[in-house]
Design a protein around this motif. Structure first.
Motif, PDB file in Angstrom:
ATOM      1  N   ASP A  38      40.642  40.339  38.741  1.00 47.19           N
ATOM      2  CA  ASP A  38      39.732  41.447  38.310  1.00 47.19           C
ATOM      3  C   ASP A  38      38.332  40.947  38.319  1.00 47.19           C
ATOM      4  OD1 ASP A  38      38.632  44.119  37.736  1.00 47.19           O
ATOM      5  OD2 ASP A  38      39.986  44.465  36.034  1.00 47.19           O
ATOM      6  N   TRP A  87      40.206  44.042  46.041  1.00 47.17           N
ATOM      7  CA  TRP A  87      41.418  43.242  45.826  1.00 47.17           C
ATOM      8  C   TRP A  87      41.086  41.807  46.198  1.00 47.17           C
ATOM      9  CZ3 TRP A  87      45.486  44.434  43.158  1.00 47.17           C
ATOM     10  CH2 TRP A  87      46.726  43.627  43.239  1.00 47.17           C
ATOM     11  N   VAL A 133      39.221  50.045  45.189  1.00 48.17           N
ATOM     12  CA  VAL A 133      39.114  48.717  44.388  1.00 48.17           C
ATOM     13  C   VAL A 133      38.855  47.682  45.203  1.00 48.17           C
ATOM     14  CG1 VAL A 133      40.559  49.753  42.669  1.00 48.17           C
ATOM     15  CG2 VAL A 133      41.547  48.548  44.678  1.00 48.17           C
ATOM     16  N   ASP A 139      49.701  40.850  41.454  1.00 47.73           N
ATOM     17  CA  ASP A 139      48.712  40.826  40.650  1.00 47.73           C
ATOM     18  C   ASP A 139      47.456  39.794  41.358  1.00 47.73           C
ATOM     19  OD1 ASP A 139      49.894  41.986  38.568  1.00 47.73           O
ATOM     20  OD2 ASP A 139      50.555  39.882  37.731  1.00 47.73           O
ATOM     21  N   PRO A 194      46.232  50.643  41.273  1.00 49.21           N
ATOM     22  CA  PRO A 194      46.028  49.427  40.501  1.00 49.21           C
ATOM     23  C   PRO A 194      45.498  49.400  39.016  1.00 49.21           C
ATOM     24  CG  PRO A 194      45.305  48.934  42.510  1.00 49.21           C
ATOM     25  CD  PRO A 194      45.441  50.658  42.632  1.00 49.21           C
ATOM     26  N   VAL A 195      46.117  48.948  38.065  1.00 49.55           N
ATOM     27  CA  VAL A 195      45.774  49.138  36.605  1.00 49.55           C
ATOM     28  C   VAL A 195      45.412  47.722  36.170  1.00 49.55           C
ATOM     29  CG1 VAL A 195      47.238  51.008  36.087  1.00 49.55           C
ATOM     30  CG2 VAL A 195      48.114  48.671  35.823  1.00 49.55           C
ATOM     31  N   PRO A 196      44.367  47.583  35.233  1.00 48.66           N
ATOM     32  CA  PRO A 196      43.989  46.427  34.658  1.00 48.66           C
ATOM     33  C   PRO A 196      45.027  45.745  33.644  1.00 48.66           C
ATOM     34  CG  PRO A 196      42.682  48.140  33.659  1.00 48.66           C
ATOM     35  CD  PRO A 196      43.717  48.711  34.765  1.00 48.66           C
ATOM     36  N   SER A 236      35.776  42.926  38.607  1.00 52.28           N
ATOM     37  CA  SER A 236      34.973  44.214  38.338  1.00 52.28           C
ATOM     38  C   SER A 236      33.992  43.695  37.282  1.00 52.28           C
ATOM     39  CB  SER A 236      35.663  45.320  37.824  1.00 52.28           C
ATOM     40  OG  SER A 236      36.276  45.241  36.743  1.00 52.28           O
ATOM     41  N   LEU A 266      44.188  42.739  38.301  1.00 53.29           N
ATOM     42  CA  LEU A 266      44.655  44.037  38.526  1.00 53.29           C
ATOM     43  C   LEU A 266      45.867  43.986  39.009  1.00 53.29           C
ATOM     44  CD1 LEU A 266      41.224  45.449  40.678  1.00 53.29           C
ATOM     45  CD2 LEU A 266      42.378  46.254  38.569  1.00 53.29           C
ATOM     46  N   ARG A 267      46.908  45.014  38.724  1.00 53.50           N
ATOM     47  CA  ARG A 267      48.286  45.281  39.087  1.00 53.50           C
ATOM     48  C   ARG A 267      48.555  46.189  40.018  1.00 53.50           C
ATOM     49  NH1 ARG A 267      52.496  43.398  34.873  1.00 53.50           N
ATOM     50  NH2 ARG A 267      51.380  41.410  35.347  1.00 53.50           N
ATOM     51  N   ALA A 275      35.397  43.658  33.532  1.00 57.97           N
ATOM     52  CA  ALA A 275      36.644  42.886  33.238  1.00 57.97           C
ATOM     53  C   ALA A 275      36.186  41.862  32.429  1.00 57.97           C
ATOM     54  CB  ALA A 275      37.220  42.347  34.637  1.00 57.97           C
TER      55      ALA A 275
END
Length: 245
Positions: free
Chosen positions: A209, A143, A141, A206, A84-86, A211, A172-173, A214
């Motif tokens: 996020d 979710w 990660v 999506d 997953p990417v931000p 974290s 997060l995607r 973020a």
């Protein structure tokens, strides 16, 4: 890394998408001879009907109808294909800010962000669990299905101005393939019931996020007040003065 597939099973007793209980029956009001999409969509029985990422509208239709509204003899499984990417979500209006007099105006509000699918549609609790388990089992990660963030800032506005605060939330995607199996016809001579199988490739989900690193993006805009809004400022000023001794 080997993708972990997690299935949502409704009305079935098996542990995976390839071991659906043969005794399962469609829910009331549905025919055992056709699938929900097979009879009208020209889809094939017992073969994979691929729905590519370029057909996002049909992907969203299948997900919302079959996975977000679980029925008997339906399984939905998600296999993430990459970490997953931000990303940043769309700018959302938080609240208007009225400035009858010039000066710094405080922005103090909150923004709630929820998990969404390929077209930005909210994901059901059932499908959300499938995605969460698959993503967290495959990658390190967290979710989350929902997150509320407190937003505080200040914007300078000239007198008789209407201000607007917008925020793009951090997300997060996750990208992967979603496999849906739906009960179809029982073909004479076949080994058990046949199934409509849909493979939705390049599906994205999506999630907020959460974290520590973020951060969202806050933007401001403004416009002059209309004559009606200006008159509201005058009315409130008179009321305040009239009530002060």
């Amino acid at each position: 890394m080997v993708a972990v597939v997690v299935a949502l099973l409704t009305g079935c007793t098996a542990a995976g998408i390839h071991n659906v209980a043969a005794t399962s029956t469609p829910s009331a009001g549905r025919s055992a001879s056709t699938g929900r999409f097979g009879a009208t969509g020209g889809d094939s029985l017992s073969s994979i009907n691929v729905v590519p990422a370029s057909d996002k509208a049909r992907q969203a239709n299948l997900m919302s109808t079959l996975c977000n509204d679980p029925i008997a003899n339906i399984t939905c499984a998600f296999a993430p294909t990459s970490v997953p990417v931000p990303v940043l979500g769309k700018l959302r209006l938080l609240s208007p800010i009225e400035a009858c007099a010039a000066g710094g105006k405080k922005v103090s509000t909150s923004q709630t962000t929820e998990e969404s699918d390929t077209l930005g549609v909210s994901v059901s609790v059932e499908l959300g669990k499938v995605v969460k388990q698959a993503v967290e089992a495959s990658y390190s990660v967290t979710w989350s299905s929902s997150n509320t963030t407190k937003v505080e800032d200040e914007m300078e506005l000239p007198d008789h101005t209407e201000g607007f605060a917008y925020r793009a939330a951090p997300l997060l995607r996750a990208t992967g393939d979603l496999t849906i199996r739906e009960a179809g016809a029982t073909v004479p001579g076949a080994n058990g019931p046949q199934w409509y199988v849909y493979e939705l490739t390049g599906v994205t989900f999506d999630a907020p996020d959460t974290s520590p690193t973020a951060h969202g993006v806050l933007e401001f805009a403004s416009r002059p007040m209309t004559a009606k809004e200006r008159s509201g400022c005058v009315s409130r000023t008179r009321s305040t003065k009239g009530g002060t001794k």
